[in-house]
Scaffold this motif. Structure first.
Motif, PDB file in Angstrom:
ATOM      1  N   GLY A  45     -74.184  41.697 -72.441  1.00 55.83           N
ATOM      2  CA  GLY A  45     -75.382  42.476 -72.155  1.00 55.83           C
ATOM      3  C   GLY A  45     -75.262  43.337 -70.917  1.00 55.83           C
ATOM      4  N   TYR A  46     -74.086  43.288 -70.265  1.00 55.19           N
ATOM      5  CA  TYR A  46     -73.883  44.065 -69.034  1.00 55.19           C
ATOM      6  C   TYR A  46     -72.526  44.761 -69.079  1.00 55.19           C
ATOM      7  N   GLY A  47     -72.417  45.850 -68.309  1.00 57.21           N
ATOM      8  CA  GLY A  47     -71.144  46.535 -68.188  1.00 57.21           C
ATOM      9  C   GLY A  47     -70.548  46.924 -69.529  1.00 57.21           C
ATOM     10  N   ARG A  48     -69.276  46.599 -69.722  1.00 56.83           N
ATOM     11  CA  ARG A  48     -68.557  46.980 -70.938  1.00 56.83           C
ATOM     12  C   ARG A  48     -68.646  45.935 -72.046  1.00 56.83           C
ATOM     13  N   SER A  49     -69.328  44.821 -71.766  1.00 58.01           N
ATOM     14  CA  SER A  49     -69.414  43.761 -72.766  1.00 58.01           C
ATOM     15  C   SER A  49     -70.491  44.059 -73.805  1.00 58.01           C
ATOM     16  N   SER A  50     -70.380  43.387 -74.948  1.00 58.42           N
ATOM     17  CA  SER A  50     -71.346  43.573 -76.035  1.00 58.42           C
ATOM     18  C   SER A  50     -72.738  43.098 -75.617  1.00 58.42           C
ATOM     19  N   VAL A  51     -73.734  43.713 -76.236  1.00 56.75           N
ATOM     20  CA  VAL A  51     -75.122  43.308 -76.020  1.00 56.75           C
ATOM     21  C   VAL A  51     -75.489  42.279 -77.080  1.00 56.75           C
ATOM     22  N   PRO A  52     -75.903  41.073 -76.690  1.00 52.17           N
ATOM     23  CA  PRO A  52     -76.253  40.052 -77.683  1.00 52.17           C
ATOM     24  C   PRO A  52     -77.612  40.319 -78.304  1.00 52.17           C
ATOM     25  N   ASP A  53     -77.864  39.701 -79.442  1.00 51.93           N
ATOM     26  CA  ASP A  53     -79.151  39.843 -80.117  1.00 51.93           C
ATOM     27  C   ASP A  53     -80.160  38.808 -79.634  1.00 51.93           C
ATOM     28  N   THR A  54     -79.656  37.693 -79.125  1.00 49.76           N
ATOM     29  CA  THR A  54     -80.511  36.609 -78.659  1.00 49.76           C
ATOM     30  C   THR A  54     -79.954  36.084 -77.339  1.00 49.76           C
ATOM     31  N   PRO A  55     -80.746  35.315 -76.593  1.00 51.45           N
ATOM     32  CA  PRO A  55     -80.230  34.724 -75.351  1.00 51.45           C
ATOM     33  C   PRO A  55     -78.965  33.917 -75.621  1.00 51.45           C
ATOM     34  N   ILE A  56     -78.048  33.946 -74.684  1.00 55.71           N
ATOM     35  CA  ILE A  56     -76.768  33.253 -74.844  1.00 55.71           C
ATOM     36  C   ILE A  56     -76.691  32.052 -73.914  1.00 55.71           C
ATOM     37  N   SER A  57     -75.709  31.211 -74.152  1.00 52.58           N
ATOM     38  CA  SER A  57     -75.390  30.128 -73.218  1.00 52.58           C
ATOM     39  C   SER A  57     -74.349  30.657 -72.244  1.00 52.58           C
ATOM     40  N   SER A  58     -74.751  30.821 -70.995  1.00 52.27           N
ATOM     41  CA  SER A  58     -73.810  31.328 -69.997  1.00 52.27           C
ATOM     42  C   SER A  58     -72.649  30.362 -69.808  1.00 52.27           C
ATOM     43  N   SER A  59     -72.909  29.066 -69.871  1.00 52.42           N
ATOM     44  CA  SER A  59     -71.850  28.072 -69.683  1.00 52.42           C
ATOM     45  C   SER A  59     -70.804  28.158 -70.787  1.00 52.42           C
ATOM     46  N   THR A  60     -71.262  28.297 -72.020  1.00 55.98           N
ATOM     47  CA  THR A  60     -70.327  28.426 -73.145  1.00 55.98           C
ATOM     48  C   THR A  60     -69.484  29.680 -72.992  1.00 55.98           C
ATOM     49  N   GLU A  61     -70.118  30.781 -72.576  1.00 55.47           N
ATOM     50  CA  GLU A  61     -69.377  32.029 -72.398  1.00 55.47           C
ATOM     51  C   GLU A  61     -68.299  31.877 -71.337  1.00 55.47           C
ATOM     52  N   ILE A  62     -68.655  31.272 -70.202  1.00 54.87           N
ATOM     53  CA  ILE A  62     -67.689  31.098 -69.113  1.00 54.87           C
ATOM     54  C   ILE A  62     -66.552  30.192 -69.547  1.00 54.87           C
ATOM     55  N   ALA A  63     -66.885  29.055 -70.147  1.00 55.08           N
ATOM     56  CA  ALA A  63     -65.856  28.100 -70.557  1.00 55.08           C
ATOM     57  C   ALA A  63     -64.901  28.722 -71.580  1.00 55.08           C
ATOM     58  N   THR A  64     -65.461  29.449 -72.535  1.00 53.05           N
ATOM     59  CA  THR A  64     -64.625  30.076 -73.560  1.00 53.05           C
ATOM     60  C   THR A  64     -63.706  31.126 -72.952  1.00 53.05           C
ATOM     61  N   LEU A  65     -64.236  31.941 -72.036  1.00 57.12           N
ATOM     62  CA  LEU A  65     -63.425  32.960 -71.383  1.00 57.12           C
ATOM     63  C   LEU A  65     -62.272  32.319 -70.614  1.00 57.12           C
ATOM     64  N   LEU A  66     -62.567  31.292 -69.827  1.00 57.69           N
ATOM     65  CA  LEU A  66     -61.520  30.642 -69.037  1.00 57.69           C
ATOM     66  C   LEU A  66     -60.452  30.045 -69.943  1.00 57.69           C
TER      67      LEU A  66
END
Length: 302
Positions: A90-111
């Motif tokens: 939802g920010y910068g160059r990343s995709s905009v989600p359709d619904t609220p996301i889990s920030s923890s899941t996003e961070i863990a998956t990225l790492l």
């Protein structure tokens, strides 16, 4: 001057020194190579950059900003650490989600996609919210937590800040997104106390390129609600934790920093004088010193 095999000894030493220096420089430059890419996370494209080697350090930006807010930190930290910065969905160059996301899941998956088992998480404002939430959700992947003017899962802002923040989605609905973004740029949270033109220009550029979807779709303002909220689980954080806040930041940000410092075992609060919410923009050298000193003092815990 002594001579061996026709080569002046002093000259030979200088040659060896130059060769060693060249190798060291080459190694340093190699470690400073910038890597960029997109990670596929739950069908979204999440943009990231990384540089440096060693212990991992993840930088998370604040609301309406993006990874560029760390420009004054990225290269400096990468001289000693493997530094990763990314644009939240939802920010910068990343995709905009359709619904609220889990920030923890996003961070863990990225790492995990980047091969990182454990990292110190640095989060500014909304990014601080995400950093603390990640620390309680993924303790095994968290080496340390550093928040900067953070909000906190489970902490309810007081008036007038709560009312001020709630006014922007209403303004976007009544007067259009462009007007809401324009007014938001002048909010106290985004106004440097030192009136720096360069900081103002940087913020203006980032905001102008921000989608603003969080104003036009208020349900995307924050992240998925978690039960229980992180504020009730702070005692579970067993890694070094530092809450940094600007002297002239909002009272709520000071309250959050006090809460983190008092409820996280061994947590500390540091106040940077003469600046507000944008303290890493306003006082980059002091901010960098505080962070690097903390990381040096709190080495990796087995």
């Amino acid at each position: 001057m002594f001579v061996r095999m026709g080569i002046p000894v002093g000259s030979n030493r200088r040659s060896r020194f130059l060769i060693v220096a060249s190798l060291l420089l080459s190694s340093a430059l190699t470690s400073q190579v910038l890597k960029t890419g997109y990670a596929d996370i739950e069908g979204r494209k999440v943009y990231y950059e990384e540089k440096g080697e060693g212990r991992a350090l993840l930088l998370i930006h604040g609301f309406s900003l993006d990874s560029r807010m760390w420009d004054d930190q990225f290269d400096t930290f990468a001289m000693q650490y493997r530094v990763i910065r990314y644009d939240m969905s939802g920010y910068g160059r990343s995709s905009v989600p359709d619904t609220p996301i889990s920030s923890s899941t996003e961070i863990a998956t990225l790492l995990r996609k980047l091969g990182v088992d454990k990292a110190t998480i640095v989060g500014m404002s909304l990014g601080g919210w995400a950093a603390v939430r990640f620390a309680v959700d993924y303790p095994q992947m968290t080496e340390g937590v550093i928040t900067v003017g953070a909000s906190l899962d489970g902490y309810r802002f007081n008036e007038p800040l709560r009312g001020r923040l709630a006014s922007y989605p209403r303004l976007a609905k009544d007067s259009g997104l462009a007007r809401a973004k324009e007014v938001w740029q002048g909010d106290r949270l985004l106004t440097p106390v030192n009136k720096s033109r360069s900081v103002k220009a940087k913020i203006r550029q980032i905001i102008s390129e921000w989608s603003g979807i969080q104003f036009s779709k208020p349900n995307l303002w924050g992240f998925k609600k978690s039960v229980p909220p992180a504020i009730r689980r702070l005692s579970e954080i067993k890694v070094p934790a530092l809450a940094i806040v600007g002297e002239r930041d909002e009272p709520d940000m000071h309250n959050v920093a006090d809460t983190l410092a008092s409820l996280i075992p061994g947590g500390r609060k540091v106040v940077v004088s003469g600046c507000g919410h944008l303290l890493n923009f306003e006082r980059p050298d002091e901010f960098n010193r505080i962070v690097l000193d903390f990381l040096s003092t709190n080495g990796k815990r087995e």
